[in-house]
Structures are given as C-alpha cells and as structure tokens.
Design an enzyme around this catalytic site. Structure first.
Site, PDB file in Angstrom:
ATOM      1  N   LEU A  65      16.632 -10.468   0.303  1.00  0.00           N
ATOM      2  CA  LEU A  65      16.288  -9.663  -0.873  1.00  0.00           C
ATOM      3  C   LEU A  65      15.652  -8.344  -0.464  1.00  0.00           C
ATOM      4  O   LEU A  65      15.943  -7.300  -1.051  1.00  0.00           O
ATOM      5  CB  LEU A  65      15.348 -10.450  -1.791  1.00  0.00           C
ATOM      6  CG  LEU A  65      14.920  -9.731  -3.074  1.00  0.00           C
ATOM      7  CD1 LEU A  65      16.127  -9.354  -3.922  1.00  0.00           C
ATOM      8  CD2 LEU A  65      13.952 -10.592  -3.880  1.00  0.00           C
ATOM      9  N   LYS A  66      14.803  -8.357   0.532  1.00  0.00           N
ATOM     10  CA  LYS A  66      14.169  -7.124   1.014  1.00  0.00           C
ATOM     11  C   LYS A  66      15.230  -6.114   1.461  1.00  0.00           C
ATOM     12  O   LYS A  66      15.192  -4.938   1.079  1.00  0.00           O
ATOM     13  CB  LYS A  66      13.227  -7.440   2.175  1.00  0.00           C
ATOM     14  CG  LYS A  66      12.576  -6.222   2.824  1.00  0.00           C
ATOM     15  CD  LYS A  66      11.725  -6.648   4.007  1.00  0.00           C
ATOM     16  CE  LYS A  66      11.094  -5.445   4.689  1.00  0.00           C
ATOM     17  NZ  LYS A  66      10.030  -4.824   3.857  1.00  0.00           N
TER      18      LYS A  66
ATOM     19  N   LYS B 229      -3.862  -8.465  -8.226  1.00  0.00           N
ATOM     20  CA  LYS B 229      -3.572  -9.780  -7.674  1.00  0.00           C
ATOM     21  C   LYS B 229      -3.295 -10.806  -8.770  1.00  0.00           C
ATOM     22  O   LYS B 229      -3.888 -10.777  -9.847  1.00  0.00           O
ATOM     23  CB  LYS B 229      -4.754 -10.269  -6.829  1.00  0.00           C
ATOM     24  CG  LYS B 229      -5.008  -9.410  -5.607  1.00  0.00           C
ATOM     25  CD  LYS B 229      -3.968  -9.649  -4.553  1.00  0.00           C
ATOM     26  CE  LYS B 229      -4.276  -8.857  -3.308  1.00  0.00           C
ATOM     27  NZ  LYS B 229      -3.459  -9.259  -2.168  1.00  0.00           N
TER      28      LYS B 229
ATOM     29  N   TRP C  44      -6.268 -13.895   3.711  1.00  0.00           N
ATOM     30  CA  TRP C  44      -4.869 -13.557   3.929  1.00  0.00           C
ATOM     31  C   TRP C  44      -4.217 -14.446   4.975  1.00  0.00           C
ATOM     32  O   TRP C  44      -3.149 -14.122   5.493  1.00  0.00           O
ATOM     33  CB  TRP C  44      -4.722 -12.084   4.294  1.00  0.00           C
ATOM     34  CG  TRP C  44      -4.882 -11.192   3.096  1.00  0.00           C
ATOM     35  CD1 TRP C  44      -5.094 -11.576   1.808  1.00  0.00           C
ATOM     36  CD2 TRP C  44      -4.827  -9.766   3.080  1.00  0.00           C
ATOM     37  NE1 TRP C  44      -5.184 -10.485   0.985  1.00  0.00           N
ATOM     38  CE2 TRP C  44      -5.025  -9.360   1.733  1.00  0.00           C
ATOM     39  CE3 TRP C  44      -4.643  -8.794   4.054  1.00  0.00           C
ATOM     40  CZ2 TRP C  44      -5.034  -8.012   1.365  1.00  0.00           C
ATOM     41  CZ3 TRP C  44      -4.651  -7.453   3.674  1.00  0.00           C
ATOM     42  CH2 TRP C  44      -4.842  -7.073   2.343  1.00  0.00           C
TER      43      TRP C  44
ATOM     44  N   CYS D  42      -9.083  -2.971  -1.994  1.00  0.00           N
ATOM     45  CA  CYS D  42      -8.012  -2.523  -2.875  1.00  0.00           C
ATOM     46  C   CYS D  42      -7.723  -3.580  -3.937  1.00  0.00           C
ATOM     47  O   CYS D  42      -8.193  -4.718  -3.837  1.00  0.00           O
ATOM     48  CB  CYS D  42      -6.742  -2.216  -2.087  1.00  0.00           C
ATOM     49  SG  CYS D  42      -6.242  -3.463  -0.904  1.00  0.00           S
TER      50      CYS D  42
ATOM     51  N   GLU E 186      -9.297   1.533  -4.115  1.00  0.00           N
ATOM     52  CA  GLU E 186      -8.103   1.920  -4.874  1.00  0.00           C
ATOM     53  C   GLU E 186      -8.530   2.370  -6.263  1.00  0.00           C
ATOM     54  O   GLU E 186      -9.137   1.608  -7.002  1.00  0.00           O
ATOM     55  CB  GLU E 186      -7.143   0.735  -4.961  1.00  0.00           C
ATOM     56  CG  GLU E 186      -5.856   1.025  -5.713  1.00  0.00           C
ATOM     57  CD  GLU E 186      -5.997   0.921  -7.213  1.00  0.00           C
ATOM     58  OE1 GLU E 186      -5.410   1.765  -7.913  1.00  0.00           O
ATOM     59  OE2 GLU E 186      -6.700   0.022  -7.698  1.00  0.00           O
TER      60      GLU E 186
ATOM     61  N   HIS F 239       1.410   2.854  -3.058  1.00  0.00           N
ATOM     62  CA  HIS F 239       2.365   1.804  -3.396  1.00  0.00           C
ATOM     63  C   HIS F 239       3.610   2.363  -4.083  1.00  0.00           C
ATOM     64  O   HIS F 239       4.517   1.614  -4.421  1.00  0.00           O
ATOM     65  CB  HIS F 239       1.701   0.748  -4.279  1.00  0.00           C
ATOM     66  CG  HIS F 239       0.486   0.155  -3.641  1.00  0.00           C
ATOM     67  ND1 HIS F 239       0.558  -0.634  -2.531  1.00  0.00           N
ATOM     68  CD2 HIS F 239      -0.830   0.275  -3.945  1.00  0.00           C
ATOM     69  CE1 HIS F 239      -0.671  -0.991  -2.170  1.00  0.00           C
ATOM     70  NE2 HIS F 239      -1.514  -0.456  -3.012  1.00  0.00           N
TER      71      HIS F 239
ATOM     72  N   CYS G   9      -4.830   3.296   0.097  1.00  0.00           N
ATOM     73  CA  CYS G   9      -4.679   2.205   1.051  1.00  0.00           C
ATOM     74  C   CYS G   9      -3.980   2.760   2.289  1.00  0.00           C
ATOM     75  O   CYS G   9      -3.725   3.963   2.398  1.00  0.00           O
ATOM     76  CB  CYS G   9      -3.872   1.070   0.398  1.00  0.00           C
ATOM     77  SG  CYS G   9      -4.110  -0.556   1.153  1.00  0.00           S
TER      78      CYS G   9
END
Length: 786
Positions: free
Chosen positions: A26-27, A135, A588, A670, A692, A721, A753
């Site tokens: 997909l990317k 998020k 993360w 962020c 951000e 972004h 960012c």
C-alpha cells in the site's frame, strides 16, 4: 440468536486487520500515485488486491466473522468524515461523491493551483493545509481529526462500506462490515466554533448512518460491527444520552440488523450499565487491557446478548499463554453457551505486524515468545477448537504455548541482576537539576549568545532515495562499513553547510545514520529485538517497525557521541545532540508485559542518562531529548493519569538532570493537547520545549499562557506532515499569534517535527521562509524597543 455457523462452535472474529500488505504494497502504491507516476485506477487495483488477500488469509485461518471496511487508503476516521460529507468548505467540495484528490487533500494538504479555482469562488492558489492529526486513543496510530462548523450538514458522500461489503461477497466472503460509531466520531472531531458541541450534531448525522446500514442490510449483511471505543473513556451524561439516542434510532430504523458494539483499549467501568442497556445484539470487551471486567459483564449481560471476548492482545506482540486463557474462557462459555459467545483480539489487529514467519533473523528464543497478526488469529482458532471439542483436541499446541511462557519467564536473556542493583540505588537527587530554570537561563544565554527568536529544526532531514539505497546496500553487505560511513559523513557535512547558508542559528546533523528515532537507540541497547518486516501503520503511508523490548536494558557503549563530534567539527554554530527520551522509546516499542511499564522506563532512562553525560563531556552545549510520545501514554481514564505522569516525568528528569547549568536541555513533543498535562510538562523542567502547533494555529499555546509557563518554547510554524510549503506571511502570522500568548524572549522558531519524511524540494523553501519569518519578527522587536 442465529449465527451462520454450526451448533457447538465458538466463532472467531478479528475486528480488523493490517491494511498495509506483507511487503508494504500500500505504501508503494500511495507514494507512486502521489508522485504522479501511476493513476488512480492503479492505486485502487492494488487496494482491491490487498483486501482480497486479507479476506482469503482470514478465511484460511478459520475466522468466522471476517471484517470488511476495515481497509483504508489513509485513515478510517477520514473515511468516515468523507462518508458523511464532513468536508470543510476550504477543500472546495460542493456535494456528490468526494473525489479521491479531495480525500488526499484533507489528509495531506494541497499545494494549490490557479486562483479562483474553487467552486465557491475562494482563491486557493496557495493551497490548503491538511486536517489536524492526532493519536488514536492511546495507540501509536494517528487519525485525521474531523472538523465541524456551525450549521454543519451531513449527507452520504461515499458508499465505501457498502462497496467493500459487496466486493467481498462477490469473492465468496460473507463479511461483517465495520463502521466507526457516530458518537465516537463526533467526540473525536473538533468544532471550528468553540461554542459548538459536536454531539449537538448527532441528530443530523444519524440519518446518514441509517442509510449506510440500510444499504448494507439490503446487500445481505446480517451483522455490522460498530466501534464505539469512547465507551472506555470518562463519559458525561450528555454522551451517555447520545449513545442511547443513536442506538435507539438504529434499532427503530433497522430492527432486524444485528449490531456488534465494539469497545476497545480499556475497561467499560462506569459506562458498563450504559453499554448493556443499548439495544444491540452483541458487545465486544477488551479483556487484554481489562480482564477484570469479564466476570461483572458476564453476570450482568442479558441472556440473549452475544459477548465478544477480546482475549488475545491486539496491541502487543507477545504469544499468549493459551491454557491460562482457557481457564478464563471456559466458565463463560459453559454459562452462556456457544451461541452467545465469540472470541476475538482485544482490538483491531491494525496495531501489530502481519506475520512472524517473515522474520528469519530473530533470536530463536525471542521469536518463540512472539505472535503477530497471523499467529494471533491462529491462537484464536486454537482456543475456539479447544472450547468446542475439549483441550485434548489441541493438547500439543496448548503445551507448546505454556512451555514458551515458562521459558520466557525463566530466561537469563530477560533478567539481569546488575540492572536490578542500579535501580535499587536510585535517589531523588538524581532526578533534579542543580539550579532553578532562571539561573540556568542566564548562564545559557551568556554561553550561547543567541538572537531573539532563534531558529532551529527538530532533528532529522530528508531521508532521500539515495540515503535509503545506501543503507539497504550496507545492510546487504554490498557497501563496506568504510564506504557507508564516508557517504553518511558527506550527507551530514552538506546538510550542515546548507543550514549555515540559509542562516539557521542552531544546527542539527540530520540523522542520516539513523533508521528510526526509536529503533536506532534500541539497536544499541541490550534488551531489545528488531524485525525486518514487522511494519505497522503510523499514518497514511508512514509505517514504523517498533522495537520489541523483551528484557532488562543496559547501554553497552556510547551511541551518538562520535557522530555529534563529527558534526560539531563542521561548524562554529551550536550543534544539538539528538536523543530519544525514555518515555517515547517505551511508548513506541512493543513493551514487555512481565514487569511494570514504570520499571522498564526507569531502566531506559538510566541508559539515556549515561549518553547525556557523555555528550556533555564531549562538549555538547545543547542536548535535545525528544519525548514526542509522552502524552500518548496517558491512561484513558483520568483517575489513572497521576500515577503515569509521576513516573514518566521522573524518568525524563532522571535522564536529563546529570548535566551542568550551562548545558541546555531541549525536548520535543508532537500531536498533543497540553491543557490537561501542563503541570507535568512544567515538572519536566526542560530548558526549551518544541511542540506541534501549526495545524492548531497556535491554539495549543493557550495552555502555556494560562499556566504562565516560564521556560522557553519553540511552537511549530511549519506543518511537516503535509507536502505543502507555507508562505513567509503564514509563518509570520503564526509567530505573531505566539507573541500574543508568550513573551518574545521565550520563543524559538522551528518546524512542527523532524523532516525525515519530506522531500528536499519541499524542505528547502519552507526553511528559507521560516528563517525569513524569524528575521521579520526580530526587526519588529527591535523597532518596538526603539
């Protein structure tokens, strides 16, 4: 309750699966389309093939309730906004099906075209920014924040849920479509007018949902999964009333359609009675996060209600101890019967990698402790078989599962006595700077001599195709260590020279040697394992391979010092040392579940502390310790916040407090709303925090103004972004808004960012504009002082 499976079996559901493809198909398709190399038909063909493969894989693994509409080209919340026609006026949509390019403009922004191209007569020659992004609950997935206006109208503008249900049916799969619930959708959104409560729009929204449900039912759907994970939040009376209104409306409009109401990411708690009172056919429970709720729910649930038991952790990668889970499940199945129980992951499997079998380089012991999406579905099938036919039918699998859990618990690879001894020697003094901020600020100003509105970047610069190609060649052994290092040094030196050329005040080395801000450090710390294909979606085409924290953490050697020394040797300007903070590394990563998160975080903090002191000893005057993910680790219930924030702040201070007053500690955050954690941010006591703010138009600074935050702040003026290049005037406008909230002497100028995911042809003009905006503010400040 009639299910499409034989009597005596326990159905298996998945709630949702990874969208990205085993090889990130997909990317590749998205980025090819965005670059203009391929057309929409090619992109949509790749998407269709990925959906078909997902359905086939689940069918082969024994899934009973296969989901549809869990796939998205970018984000399922954005899909929902488009479905109901919640497209802000700025994007030029005038009704009818929302075009694909409008969808992506909402996700990524647009650079603009000819003046007056908009049907409303607005000048979009400078493009429009993307929707705000934040998020998804407390996960590492990002969603696009729906935007609502006074007088907001909704209409059916996309039939994607129906189309994908029919697509699956044509391939022979009877699926259970997935929709984001209307109440959660509104609560996740943002009103342009602060006086508008998004929930007040529910009455206008529900008819659109009913039309979608009606079309699904007419197409043959017997069940629909509706995700209302707001049920695990602290809800007020208005929200509970809204839930009752919504599901009463659905039951009245479509009495024969069965709804599986899904709540994920935590316990229902004081919302349990509300959930159980809703006129739905089934209720999903997250039993990985909140196993304690099973008993109360199973006792209170009405006899005809189907309970979906989210028994396999959909958020983490650890192999389940299946015998223990059966101990939990068997009494419920005996009491309620197989017609009123199904088993599932705790949430959509979107949050875990696809298939562990792709990993051939993992330590065999560590690999034996893990399960990715395919393996988790297989675990569910094993549990279902045992519940239907008895444990003896799958005794070999159950014994292997229990043995793996026992081996992990006893492994010397997991537990280190030296780490336990160091933790035992911690003191409160280790988490305190030597002097208060006011003292440190004076010393730092004398040492650094920076101008007002100092300019800098957050850390990374574009990881170009050449950088990725060199890294891949080095990884394959096709490029020697010496040649790879020479390449990286050349990229670093060129980037430093360019930063000097455009006039940035504080420089960074660009991080070309780093694959990921967490993985890079994890690879240099003990206790972490790494995958080759363990990708999960962060947002859009941005994927990450989270490290797997399986054991106690130690820093065997310095991790960044030599690269910092090389970079500082290229310039007389200050060069920031760049580190990732312990809370972000923890949040993360796929975190071990055998010790408290707070304990694992302190271990990481001690390792980063060692790196900070080594950087200072090497001459670094500024050290940035990014805590981009501090807020996202907040528990979903406010009653649990203090405990988390106490150990999270302590961990940051533990790693940052071993330096002299003259050493300036930066941090970066962020995707955060700061109002409700401003006390904790102040308690971190970083000398400079960058945040951000560009998409929120500096609204996030209100929290710092109200709090009278004393330390220095770098509010982002460039939304990284989006590929869009902001004009100088836009950045000046944002900085002026910042000066209306904070003293000029507190303000830094920087992007939102890191720039890793952007292209140089976007970054160059954007940073040139940013420096120009800072110079304008300096001139205004000088004139005001005359």
């Amino acid at each position: 309750m009639n299910f499409p499976y034989s009597s005596g079996t326990v159905p298996v559901s998945t709630l949702g699966t990874p969208r990205i493809g085993p090889r990130r198909e997909l990317k590749a398709a998205l980025e090819s389309y965005w670059s203009g190399r391929t057309d929409a038909a090619t992109l949509l063909d790749v998407a269709a093939r990925l959906r078909a493969a997902n359905w086939a894989r689940q069918k082969a693994l024994g899934v009973t309730n296969i989901p549809s509409n869990d796939f998205s080209l970018y984000d399922h919340v954005l899909d929902t906004a488009v479905m109901v026609g919640a497209v802000p006026e700025a994007y030029g949509w005038t009704g009818g099906p929302v075009p694909l390019d409008t969808y992506f403009a909402m996700a990524r922004g647009s650079q603009g075209g000819e003046p007056d191209a908009c049907a409303h007569g607005h000048d979009h020659s400078h493009g429009v920014p993307a929707l705000e992004m934040t998020k998804w609950f407390d996960t590492n997935y990002h969603y696009m924040v729906p935007e609502f206006a006074v007088g907001q109208r909704f209409e059916l503008a996309s039939t994607k849920p129906v189309d994908e249900y029919r697509e699956a049916k044509a391939l022979g799969y009877q699926t259970r479509p997935v929709l984001l619930g209307p109440v959660t959708f509104l609560k996740l959104g943002k009103a342009k007018d602060p006086n508008l409560d998004p929930l007040s729009l529910l009455g206008n929204l529900l008819p659109v949902y009913v039309e979608v449900l009606r079309r699904l039912s007419a197409s043959g759907a017997e069940w629909v999964q509706i995700d209302e994970s707001c049920l695990v939040l602290d809800l007020d009376k208005v929200t509970r009333v809204a839930l009752k209104e919504a599901y009463g409306f659905f039951a009245h409009a479509l009495p024969k359609l069965k709804i599986m109401l899904a709540s994920c990411f935590g316990r229902l708690g004081d919302n349990l009675d509300t959930a159980l009172a809703l006129p739905v056919a089934g209720l999903h429970l997250d039993l990985a996060r909140a196993p304690e709720q099973l008993r109360e729910v199973s006792e209170k649930a009405r006899p005809g209600l189907v309970l979906s038991l989210g028994i396999i952790d959909g958020r983490n990668v650890w192999r389940a101890n299946l015998p223990k889970l059966l101990d939990m499940l068997e009494p419920v199945v005996r009491r309620r019967g197989t017609d009123h129980v199904e088993i599932a992951p705790s949430c959509s499997l979107l949050h875990v990698p696809i298939d562990l079998e792709q990993e051939t380089g993992l330590d065999p012991d560590v690999k034996s402790w893990l399960a990715f999406a395919v393996q988790k579905i297989d675990e569910l099938s094993t549990l279902a078989t045992a519940l239907a036919g008895g444990r003896e039918v799958v005794m070999g699998r159950l014994m292997a599962s229990g043995a793996a859990a026992d081996a992990r618990g006893a492994s010397a690879k997991v537990h280190r006595p030296d780490v336990a001894m160091r933790l035992g020697a911690l003191s409160l003094k280790m988490a305190q700077r030597r002097s208060p901020f006011e003292t440190r600020q004076r010393v730092q100003q004398e040492k650094l001599g920076l101008p007002p509105f100092p300019t800098t970047t957050i850390g990374s610069f574009p990881q170009t195709a050449e950088v990725r190609k060199a890294r891949a060649a080095h990884g394959k052994g096709e490029l020697s260590d010496a040649a790879y290092e020479a390449f990286l040094k050349e990229e670093t030196a060129r980037t430093i020279g360019w930063q000097e050329e455009i006039g940035l005040d504080v420089l960074v080395h660009g991080e070309f040697e780093r694959n990921d801000m967490v993985q890079y450090f994890g690879e240099r710390l003990s206790g972490f394992a790494f995958t080759k294909h363990g990708w999960v979606q962060s947002y859009g085409s941005r994927y990450a391979r989270p490290p797997i924290l399986f054991g106690d953490v130690v820093r065997p050697a310095p991790m960044t010092v030599e690269w910092w020394k090389f970079a500082q040797g290229q310039t007389a300007k200050p060069m920031k040392g760049m580190l990732t903070g312990p809370v972000t590394i923890l949040n993360w990563s796929f975190v071990r579940d055998d010790i408290a998160r707070s304990l694992a975080c302190r271990q990481i903090a001690l390792a980063i502390r060692d790196e900070v002191t080594d950087l200072e000893a090497a001459g670094a005057a500024m050290i940035q310790i990014d805590e981009a993910a501090l807020r996202e680790g907040l528990p979903l219930r406010r009653s649990d916040w203090k405990t988390y924030l106490d150990w999270a702040v302590e961990s940051f201070r533990l790693c940052s407090s071993g330096v002299a007053d003259a050493t300036q500690i930066h941090t970066h955050m962020c995707y955060s709303e700061f109002n409700d954690i401003i006390d904790a941010i102040a308690a971190m006591d970083a000398d400079v925090i960058s945040i951000e703010t560009s998409r929120s138009k500096m609204e996030l600074l209100d929290a710092f103004r109200t709090y009278r935050y004393p330390n220095e702040i770098g509010p982002g003026v460039y939304d990284i972004h989006s590929p869009r290049v902001p004009r100088v005037e836009e950045m000046i406008d944002l900085l002026v808004k910042a000066t209306q909230r904070l003293a000029p002497g507190q303000l830094w100028v920087n992007p939102d960012c890191g720039l890793k995911t952007r292209q140089w042809d976007e970054v160059r003009p954007a940073l040139v504009n940013m420096v120009a905006a800072a110079h304008c503010l300096r001139e205004n400040l000088a004139q005001a002082a005359e």
